[in-house]
Design a protein around this motif. Structure first.
Motif, mmCIF file in Angstrom:
data_model
loop_
_atom_site.group_PDB
_atom_site.id
_atom_site.type_symbol
_atom_site.label_atom_id
_atom_site.label_comp_id
_atom_site.label_asym_id
_atom_site.label_seq_id
_atom_site.Cartn_x
_atom_site.Cartn_y
_atom_site.Cartn_z
ATOM 1 N N LYS A 270 28.817 15.258 50.698
ATOM 2 C CA LYS A 270 29.156 16.286 49.724
ATOM 3 C C LYS A 270 27.931 17.152 49.403
ATOM 4 O O LYS A 270 26.794 16.707 49.570
ATOM 5 C CB LYS A 270 29.652 15.640 48.427
ATOM 6 C CG LYS A 270 30.940 14.855 48.573
ATOM 7 C CD LYS A 270 31.338 14.244 47.228
ATOM 8 C CE LYS A 270 32.632 13.460 47.344
ATOM 9 N NZ LYS A 270 33.034 12.854 46.032
ATOM 10 N N PRO A 271 28.166 18.361 48.910
ATOM 11 C CA PRO A 271 27.021 19.171 48.489
ATOM 12 C C PRO A 271 26.315 18.516 47.301
ATOM 13 O O PRO A 271 26.936 17.788 46.521
ATOM 14 C CB PRO A 271 27.646 20.497 48.096
ATOM 15 C CG PRO A 271 29.077 20.203 47.833
ATOM 16 C CD PRO A 271 29.446 19.071 48.726
ATOM 17 N N TYR A 272 25.029 18.801 47.171
ATOM 18 C CA TYR A 272 24.250 18.207 46.093
ATOM 19 C C TYR A 272 24.740 18.647 44.713
ATOM 20 O O TYR A 272 24.441 18.004 43.704
ATOM 21 C CB TYR A 272 22.770 18.555 46.252
ATOM 22 C CG TYR A 272 22.043 17.593 47.172
ATOM 23 C CD1 TYR A 272 21.627 16.364 46.696
ATOM 24 C CD2 TYR A 272 21.791 17.937 48.496
ATOM 25 C CE1 TYR A 272 20.963 15.476 47.535
ATOM 26 C CE2 TYR A 272 21.131 17.056 49.329
ATOM 27 C CZ TYR A 272 20.717 15.822 48.852
ATOM 28 O OH TYR A 272 20.075 14.935 49.686
ATOM 29 N N SER A 273 25.500 19.712 44.675
ATOM 30 C CA SER A 273 26.077 20.137 43.399
ATOM 31 C C SER A 273 27.071 19.122 42.851
ATOM 32 O O SER A 273 27.460 19.201 41.676
ATOM 33 C CB SER A 273 26.765 21.495 43.550
ATOM 34 O OG SER A 273 27.801 21.425 44.519
ATOM 35 N N GLN A 274 27.472 18.144 43.683
ATOM 36 C CA GLN A 274 28.371 17.083 43.247
ATOM 37 C C GLN A 274 27.632 15.790 42.907
ATOM 38 O O GLN A 274 28.263 14.801 42.525
ATOM 39 C CB GLN A 274 29.414 16.801 44.342
ATOM 40 C CG GLN A 274 30.315 17.984 44.647
ATOM 41 C CD GLN A 274 31.081 18.441 43.426
ATOM 42 O OE1 GLN A 274 31.791 17.651 42.802
ATOM 43 N NE2 GLN A 274 30.939 19.722 43.071
ATOM 44 N N ASP A 275 26.320 15.804 43.019
ATOM 45 C CA ASP A 275 25.517 14.623 42.694
ATOM 46 C C ASP A 275 25.261 14.599 41.185
ATOM 47 O O ASP A 275 24.690 15.547 40.632
ATOM 48 C CB ASP A 275 24.194 14.697 43.463
ATOM 49 C CG ASP A 275 23.313 13.484 43.245
ATOM 50 O OD1 ASP A 275 23.005 13.173 42.071
ATOM 51 O OD2 ASP A 275 22.904 12.857 44.233
ATOM 52 N N PRO A 276 25.644 13.537 40.476
ATOM 53 C CA PRO A 276 25.478 13.498 39.010
ATOM 54 C C PRO A 276 24.029 13.681 38.560
ATOM 55 O O PRO A 276 23.787 14.318 37.524
ATOM 56 C CB PRO A 276 26.013 12.110 38.631
ATOM 57 C CG PRO A 276 26.983 11.774 39.722
ATOM 58 C CD PRO A 276 26.390 12.360 40.966
ATOM 59 N N ASP A 277 23.076 13.126 39.303
ATOM 60 C CA ASP A 277 21.675 13.269 38.895
ATOM 61 C C ASP A 277 21.200 14.707 39.035
ATOM 62 O O ASP A 277 20.474 15.226 38.168
ATOM 63 C CB ASP A 277 20.790 12.336 39.736
ATOM 64 C CG ASP A 277 21.051 10.863 39.455
ATOM 65 O OD1 ASP A 277 21.458 10.553 38.318
ATOM 66 O OD2 ASP A 277 20.862 10.039 40.371
#
Length: 383
Positions: A270-277
């Motif tokens: 997934k794109p990093y825009s979906q990473d909670p951190d």
């Protein structure tokens, strides 16, 4: 919406030059020519005097947009706008003593700020430069000024120095303007910094630069002053600096959002825009930045409206400058953290912003000075 002078195409052109100027340690001659042609040097000059008629609040937004394209260009042009801001501050309060500056700015003259001196933590309250009377109401100036932005391009230089000869027991700080074609100075080729390189804020050695009587603006006793001239310098300087660094932070946040949407995690696909951190860091930067613009708009709006806060403006504007520059450093740092190792290369715009934003800690009011100003407003002077 604030009035805009700088169109998007011009800002794109200026952005396209920024990395080259940074790499070559060059001056923004082409940017300056384009900004002059757009009427930007007269942005705060009243319309009836040939300018665009912007107030301080509107100019703050324009300066932020320019800083988002080319921070060093914005910082150097800032010093020109500070002087126009001083003249406008006085003009709006019924003092026409600097209307000549408004007219010259509208005609395309470039102003610079020759006040900073190495080791002078008094800033506006004292000077190591000598101001020697010429016997006709004018002065010659002798001293060394640092961080003189616009060094290759200014045509008018605002300077200050101490006259301790006219009345040795009552020295005065002399505020005046000298011209480039008047001579009496040397500009050193010593600007080789890690950031804000295109500002070319070189050292200026004054050795007889002459200001005639009609360009001597004030003679003021050393120390704190509520003279409108001093108030105009302080408030314009701090407010416009805050806007430049707010513009850098705005651009860094924009780049961070663009980058995390494009980068993809091998772990999740997934794109990093979906990473909670990552999302937390971007949001944290935005939360910090969201607090700056309401402050700029409020304080600048009060200045435009002629609201009389008296000495409280020193606290308001010094504090705002520190918050804006420190917040900008935080936002740029977070943007780099979420954008990855590519920002460590000189070709990265975020990498350049990381170097440029550091300059904010060196401009007056610095952290220590601002804290002293706020402490005095709350607790009174040190005994």
């Amino acid at each position: 919406m604030p009035t805009q002078i700088l169109d998007d195409d011009l800002l794109l052109t200026i952005r396209g030059r920024a990395a080259i100027l940074d790499r070559d340690n060059g001056f923004f001659d082409d940017d300056l020519a384009d900004l002059r042609a757009a009427g930007y040097l007269g942005a705060m000059v009243p319309r009836e005097m040939g300018g665009a008629g912007l107030g301080l609040r509107e100019l703050a937004h324009e300066q932020a947009r320019l800083a988002g394209a080319a921070p060093a260009t914005a910082l150097a042009v800032n010093m020109h706008h500070v002087w126009v801001g001083v003249a406008r501050y006085l003009h709006d309060r019924g003092d026409s003593s600097m209307d000549w500056l408004l007219e010259e700015a509208a005609a395309g003259e470039v102003f610079a700020f020759g006040y900073s001196e190495a080791g002078n933590d008094l800033v506006l309250l004292g000077s190591r430069t000598q101001a020697r009377p010429d016997g006709e109401g004018g002065y010659t100036f002798h001293g060394r000024k640092i961080f003189t932005s616009n060094s290759p391009g200014w045509t008018r230089l605002g300077v200050m120095g101490l006259d301790s000869t006219t009345d040795p027991e009552n020295p005065v700080i002399v505020h005046a303007f000298v011209t480039r074609d008047g001579g009496g100075f040397e500009i050193l080729d010593d600007w080789d910094t890690i950031g804000m390189r295109a500002s070319q804020s070189r050292t200026t050695v004054l050795d007889g630069a002459h200001a005639p009587a009609d360009r001597v603006m004030r003679t003021i006793a050393p120390g704190p002053s509520l003279d409108p001239y001093v108030m105009g310098i302080f408030t314009s300087f701090e407010m416009l600096l805050a806007s430049v660094y707010a513009g850098i932070a705005d651009r860094a946040l924009e780049l961070a959002v663009e980058t995390v949407r494009k980068r993809t995690s091998m772990k999740t696909g997934k794109p990093y825009s979906q990473d909670p951190d990552i999302r937390w860091r971007v949001a944290s930067a935005a939360l910090a930045q969201d607090g700056i613009w309401p402050q700029i708009d409020q304080v600048a709006g009060d200045i435009d409206a002629g609201v009389d806060r008296g000495a409280a403006y020193f606290r308001a504007t010094a504090g705002l400058k520190v918050r804006a520059t420190e917040t900008a450093r935080y936002v740029v740092d977070e943007a780099i953290r979420v954008s990855g190792g590519s920002t460590y290369f000189n070709r990265s715009e975020l990498g350049r912003l990381y170097r440029d934003v550091l300059a904010g800690i060196f401009h007056p009011s610095d952290d220590e000075s601002a804290h002293s100003t706020v402490a005095q407003s709350l607790l009174g002077p040190l005994e």
